[in-house]
Design a protein around this motif. Structure first.
Motif, short mmCIF file in Angstrom:
data_model
loop_
_atom_site.label_atom_id
_atom_site.label_comp_id
_atom_site.label_asym_id
_atom_site.label_seq_id
_atom_site.Cartn_x
_atom_site.Cartn_y
_atom_site.Cartn_z
N LEU A 145 0.86 -1.19 0.00
CA LEU A 145 0.00 0.00 0.00
C LEU A 145 0.89 1.24 0.00
CD1 LEU A 145 -2.93 1.09 0.30
CD2 LEU A 145 -2.55 1.07 2.78
N SER A 180 1.41 7.24 -0.39
CA SER A 180 0.55 8.29 -0.95
C SER A 180 -0.94 7.91 -0.82
CB SER A 180 0.90 8.54 -2.42
OG SER A 180 0.79 7.33 -3.16
N THR A 181 -1.24 6.61 -0.91
CA THR A 181 -2.62 6.16 -0.73
C THR A 181 -3.04 6.29 0.73
OG1 THR A 181 -2.30 4.57 -2.53
CG2 THR A 181 -4.25 4.26 -1.13
N ARG A 232 -3.95 9.72 1.52
CA ARG A 232 -5.21 10.17 0.92
C ARG A 232 -6.43 9.58 1.60
NH1 ARG A 232 -3.85 8.68 -3.86
NH2 ARG A 232 -5.24 6.88 -3.97
N GLN A 233 -6.38 8.26 1.91
CA GLN A 233 -7.61 7.61 2.38
C GLN A 233 -7.38 6.63 3.52
OE1 GLN A 233 -8.69 6.00 -1.45
NE2 GLN A 233 -8.16 3.91 -0.84
N GLN A 241 -5.96 -4.37 4.04
CA GLN A 241 -4.61 -3.83 3.91
C GLN A 241 -3.89 -3.87 5.25
OE1 GLN A 241 -5.91 -0.08 2.40
NE2 GLN A 241 -5.84 -0.72 0.24
N ASP A 248 -14.05 2.26 0.66
CA ASP A 248 -12.67 2.14 0.20
C ASP A 248 -12.24 0.68 0.05
OD1 ASP A 248 -12.26 4.87 0.10
OD2 ASP A 248 -11.49 4.99 2.14
#
Lengths: 241, 241
Positions: free
Chosen positions: A112, A115-116, A119-120, A126, A226
């Motif tokens: 993962l 940057s992801t 963001r979320q 994960q 998500d």
């Protein structure tokens, strides 16, 4: 009133004023949640037989450094508590410790990207993968695939054994808190009130709280957009594979 | 051995192995210090009547971010526990919390430049001045000017009252630890063992420890070359002026 009674009453008022002042900077708690730093919350912890996790995790308590880092902060606590060898920590040479600045690495980036996360945040699945990448066993449980009873039994057993941990992924507003999906470690189970203690890593927002097992399960049993609308849930860490 | 006894013995061995594994990343503790995360340490906390500070400060526990930031980390814990309004915290807008990145400001810079803290940390007298600059009452006590009995009485009383805190400045090697001058908050007093609990902010190095009042006083009663060879000591925070 006799002098002693007066003094006791005055003392009680003073203590409650001081306690209110001390917690003035976090949001008000909704009905049904009990702050750890309240007489009722302290008593629940003292009488809890399932709090091995508390003794380990409270020593590693951290505040998430950004609003999307609840999962990262939760992992920092577990990895330090479990004694997983930490990466170099330049400011603390020759000592090492997991921090929210050094925990993400090439392996986690492949699972993962940072940057992801920025963001979320991190989804339940994960989270399980990230924990495993540090060599710990981790089993992912979506609430919708199980039951309150199965969650209660598994989490209670886990919290009583040193070296085992439970991370929960739940919808805050389902328990009356502000507001979205969140991740934090559990620290203890209290049978008298049938509640779990959450060591909330958003320490700027809420103190650790005792929440009823059923309310927590319902807050985990919510769809996560998500994560393909699969339900939130919990990760059991440590112990057998 | 009967089956039950065998199982109990095996369980005890497993628990001790797990406990050892969980604390493997900190330095070994010298004789005379009792880790909070040991059965003996947990019992001392549970029976302690003077632990209001523990309930407040353990929720704000942080790890010092550099080797000279023990005093800064200690102040972060106290200011958050006391509910002092925190400065803006860009990563957490609209929420605010004291961190080791935002606590130093123009007022603290006038008292003690950050560059000096980075080089040699904070002395006892500077610590008192810095705490006062945030609007809290703080009285500085050099060990050499007082006595063990005066320290014990004052600190014990302080730790029992919400909204009051004690920071100690001591020489680590005087209690058998690695190695120099150090600052951390006290969290509780245990009369049975006549010991204080130190929430050591160098969490990468040592767990919180119970230390005998006399040993702690001796470790505070040591000259600090950064402070004109005046002795180390303690700062009482909160309560009357």
């Amino acid at each position: 009133m006799r002098g002693t009674a007066w003094r006791q009453a005055l003392w009680a008022v003073l203590l409650s004023l001081l306690a209110a002042a001390a917690s003035a900077k976090t949001l008000p708690l909704p009905d049904g949640l009990v702050a750890l730093n309240s007489p009722q919350g302290e008593q629940a912890l003292v009488r809890s037989p399932a709090k091995a996790a508390y003794w380990e995790l409270s020593l590693q308590f951290v505040t998430q450094k950004t609003q999307s880092f609840c999962g990262v902060a939760s992992m920092v606590m577990v990895l330090n508590a479990a004694g997983v060898p930490a990466p170099p920590t330049p400011e603390l040479e020759p000592y090492r410790v997991f921090t929210q600045d050094n925990i993400l690495n090439e392996k986690t980036e492949a699972i993962l990207p940072q940057s992801t996360i920025a963001r979320q945040g991190i989804t339940l699945d994960q989270l399980g993968g990230l924990v495993q990448s540090f060599g710990l066993t981790a089993s992912v449980h979506h609430a919708a695939d199980g039951s309150l009873a199965a969650f209660r039994d598994a989490a209670r057993e886990q919290l009583a054994v040193p070296g085992r941990y439970v991370l929960v992924n739940y919808l805050r507003r389902a328990i009356g808190q502000e507001r979205g999906g969140h991740i934090s470690p559990l620290a203890a189970y209290d049978a008298d009130s049938d509640s779990f203690l959450i060591l909330d890593v958003a320490r700027y927002k809420y103190p650790p709280v005792w929440v009823k097992a059923a309310a927590l399960f319902d807050a985990m049993n919510t769809p996560d957009s998500d994560n393909g609308n699969r339900s939130r849930g919990y990760v059991l860490i440590g112990g057998g594979p």
